[in-house]
Design a protein around this motif. Structure first.
Motif, PDB file in Angstrom:
ATOM      1  N   GLU A 348       0.831  -1.202   0.000  1.00 30.26           N
ATOM      2  CA  GLU A 348       0.000   0.000   0.000  1.00 30.26           C
ATOM      3  C   GLU A 348       0.867   1.253   0.000  1.00 30.26           C
ATOM      4  N   ALA A 352       0.869   4.141  -2.891  1.00 26.39           N
ATOM      5  CA  ALA A 352       0.492   5.502  -2.521  1.00 26.39           C
ATOM      6  C   ALA A 352       1.535   6.540  -2.936  1.00 26.39           C
ATOM      7  N   ASP A 394      -5.478   9.416   5.506  1.00 26.53           N
ATOM      8  CA  ASP A 394      -6.782   9.696   4.922  1.00 26.53           C
ATOM      9  C   ASP A 394      -7.345  11.027   5.414  1.00 26.53           C
ATOM     10  N   THR A 397      -5.656  13.950   3.784  1.00 29.42           N
ATOM     11  CA  THR A 397      -6.061  14.029   2.386  1.00 29.42           C
ATOM     12  C   THR A 397      -7.439  14.660   2.263  1.00 29.42           C
ATOM     13  N   GLN A 451     -14.114   5.091   2.261  1.00 28.52           N
ATOM     14  CA  GLN A 451     -13.274   4.780   1.103  1.00 28.52           C
ATOM     15  C   GLN A 451     -13.362   3.302   0.720  1.00 28.52           C
ATOM     16  N   ARG A 462      -8.554  -0.770  -2.804  1.00 32.96           N
ATOM     17  CA  ARG A 462      -8.477   0.344  -1.868  1.00 32.96           C
ATOM     18  C   ARG A 462      -7.164   1.120  -2.004  1.00 32.96           C
ATOM     19  N   ARG A 466      -6.977   5.113  -2.791  1.00 35.59           N
ATOM     20  CA  ARG A 466      -6.248   6.013  -1.899  1.00 35.59           C
ATOM     21  C   ARG A 466      -5.170   6.772  -2.663  1.00 35.59           C
ATOM     22  N   ARG A 470      -4.950  10.756  -3.132  1.00 39.73           N
ATOM     23  CA  ARG A 470      -3.745  11.475  -2.749  1.00 39.73           C
ATOM     24  C   ARG A 470      -3.179  12.272  -3.924  1.00 39.73           C
ATOM     25  N   GLN A 488     -13.481   9.780   4.387  1.00 39.93           N
ATOM     26  CA  GLN A 488     -12.579   9.112   5.301  1.00 39.93           C
ATOM     27  C   GLN A 488     -13.067   7.693   5.561  1.00 39.93           C
ATOM     28  N   GLU A 489     -12.186   6.931   6.189  1.00 38.54           N
ATOM     29  CA  GLU A 489     -12.574   5.606   6.639  1.00 38.54           C
ATOM     30  C   GLU A 489     -13.421   5.733   7.883  1.00 38.54           C
TER      31      GLU A 489
END
Length: 489
Positions: A348, A352, A394, A397, A451, A462, A466, A470, A488-489
């Motif tokens: 991840e 990102a 998150d 962002t 998200q 995911r 993300r 970003r 957001q989560e």
């Protein structure tokens, strides 16, 4: 281990060359007769052959033809006396790589052998197109199953057999040379030479000599006739990397060669003919360079028989896990490390990041991470400091992006019309970015800002969602551009 075969009837020369060049990386084989040389050629398949133009009463030219019948990709460097250079040059016209004049200058010998070995690696090292069975650590692959990479592979498959020039465009580090090698290896010219030259790495005063060769006395230091890349590459493929850095005077000579297949060596007046397929690559915007008078429009159209656009890594986020594991496998073998997997959190982090250095940067990050890692799994803390600092949470962002207006969808059409009428070179990218903003914003609204649920609605992973969020947060927004609120989560 690479190997060099020396065929010369003077035992002293064979022994001297063997003593000078033999190493842990290069095995030097010697033969004093044509029959012995051909026997070793069949048994050992050497990467480079150093061949005397006269073997007693036998001509090296005749032996050269036999060598190429056995191995068409064998790179042959002739050793010749002062009185027989014309004969050696005639041999080069039918496929020899270079020639050296006796008495041998061992600096020139080292340089010629090193260059031939490097080119041999390019010719023999596979550039496989999405071949999962390719496990050879010396084999490079075009890795990725995403839509953009699959399109590139299909284009290579269609274009490679066609005897047309190809222009490969893309940012630095996206794999342009790998694409050029794949085009060569899947072409009808794959038994002839493949040579590569970086136009940005050679001084302007020497570039013409590298490409076209020069006559003895053409300039200070030209103590012998030199055969250029085009002449060496007769019937083969020449890769001109960073062609946008080529000076205008050289561009004019390249244009003439592409138009009628003829050129002259620097300082010479003999017109020579060659048959070469050219693959050119650049990370520069040639359209802008043409408008600014820095690149010839007529040469541009000659080079772009077909144009391939390589996407940057930030537009291939779904390919990052496969690329990362591919480099993990390769570098494990090269470095002697034993990392077996990459953690999901580390993947991840990789997805990102924006990757300004593209695949070349990812390759460097994985290699460095393997060196410093401990244990069987590559964890986020082993990644380079750039990736540690670049990842944005998150919540940060979400706070960095403003809400979308009710009229955003109506404004999208006006935005596309505006950017396509500007003097812009990235209207497509900017339009896609605006579309992404609106679609992702709408999906987040439908998922109440979650998200994970928005990624499911959009059919994205995911990490990909993300990374897109970003990217939108860090991208400089065009004036009066509609921008979404991302949850957001």
């Amino acid at each position: 281990m690479e190997s060099l075969l020396v065929i010369d009837d003077e035992a002293g020369i064979c022994k001297t060359i063997q003593n000078i060049l033999q190493s842990d990386q290069l095995r030097v084989l010697t033969a004093s007769t044509a029959a012995e040389g051909l026997k070793l050629l069949r048994e050992e398949i050497p990467h480079v052959v150093l061949l005397d133009i006269r073997l007693g009463m036998q001509s090296g030219l005749d032996l050269f033809q036999q060598i190429h019948e056995i191995d068409p990709k064998a790179l042959v460097i002739f050793i010749t006396g002062h009185g027989t250079t014309d004969t050696a040059i005639e041999a080069m016209k039918i496929g020899a790589f270079d020639y050296l004049v006796k008495p041998l200058d061992f600096d020139q010998l080292h340089q010629a052998i090193d260059q031939a070995l490097k080119i041999g690696r390019l010719m023999h090292s596979a550039a496989a197109i999405d071949d999962d069975s390719s496990t050879d650590e010396s084999s490079d692959r075009l890795v990725g199953n995403g839509p953009s990479m699959q399109l590139i592979c299909k284009q290579i498959g269609r274009v490679a057999p066609q005897d047309v020039n190809v222009l490969v465009l893309g940012e630095s580090g996206t794999g342009k040379e790998l694409v050029a090698r794949a085009l060569y290896q899947h072409s009808r010219r794959n038994q002839a030479p493949f040579l590569a030259i970086n136009c940005a790495a050679i001084p302007e005063t020497l570039l013409e000599s590298e490409l076209f060769g020069h006559e003895k006395g053409a300039f200070t230091g030209a103590d012998r006739r030199r055969i250029g890349k085009f002449e060496q590459c007769h019937h083969g493929t020449l890769f001109l990397d960073e062609v946008g850095d080529m000076p205008l005077a050289t561009q004019a000579k390249i244009l003439r060669l592409l138009q009628d297949g003829q050129f002259q060596r620097v300082g010479g007046n003999e017109t020579l003919s060659v048959d070469v397929r050219v693959i050119a690559a650049t990370n520069q915007n040639l359209d802008v360079m043409i408008e600014d008078g820095r690149f010839r429009r007529d040469l541009y159209y000659r080079l772009r028989g077909v144009t391939l656009h390589l996407p940057p890594l930030r537009e291939r986020l779904d390919d990052i896990p496969e690329l990362a594991h591919y480099f993990l496998f390769r570098f494990n073998r090269q470095l002697g490390t034993a990392v077996q997997s990459i953690s999901q959190e580390a993947l991840e982090r990789l997805q990102a990041y924006r990757w300004p250095g593209n695949i070349r940067e990812l390759q460097s990050v994985i290699r460095e991470s393997l060196i410093v890692s401990t244990g069987p799994t590559l964890l986020p803390e082993f990644l380079s400091i750039e990736l540690q600092n670049e990842v944005v949470g998150d919540h940060e962002t979400t706070d960095s992006i403003v809400s979308v207006s009710q009229n955003a969808w109506l404004a999208l059409g006006d935005f596309v019309e505006r950017v396509t009428t500007e003097r812009s070179t990235d209207a497509y990218r900017r339009s896609l970015l605006e579309f992404d903003r609106l679609v992702i914003s709408h999906a987040l609204k439908q998922s109440d800002g979650l998200q994970s649920r928005a990624a499911e609605i959009l059919g994205l992973s995911r990490p990909t969602l993300r990374a897109k969020i970003r990217s939108m947060a860090t991208e400089k927004l065009p004036a009066q551009s509609p921008t979404p609120s991302l949850g957001q989560e």
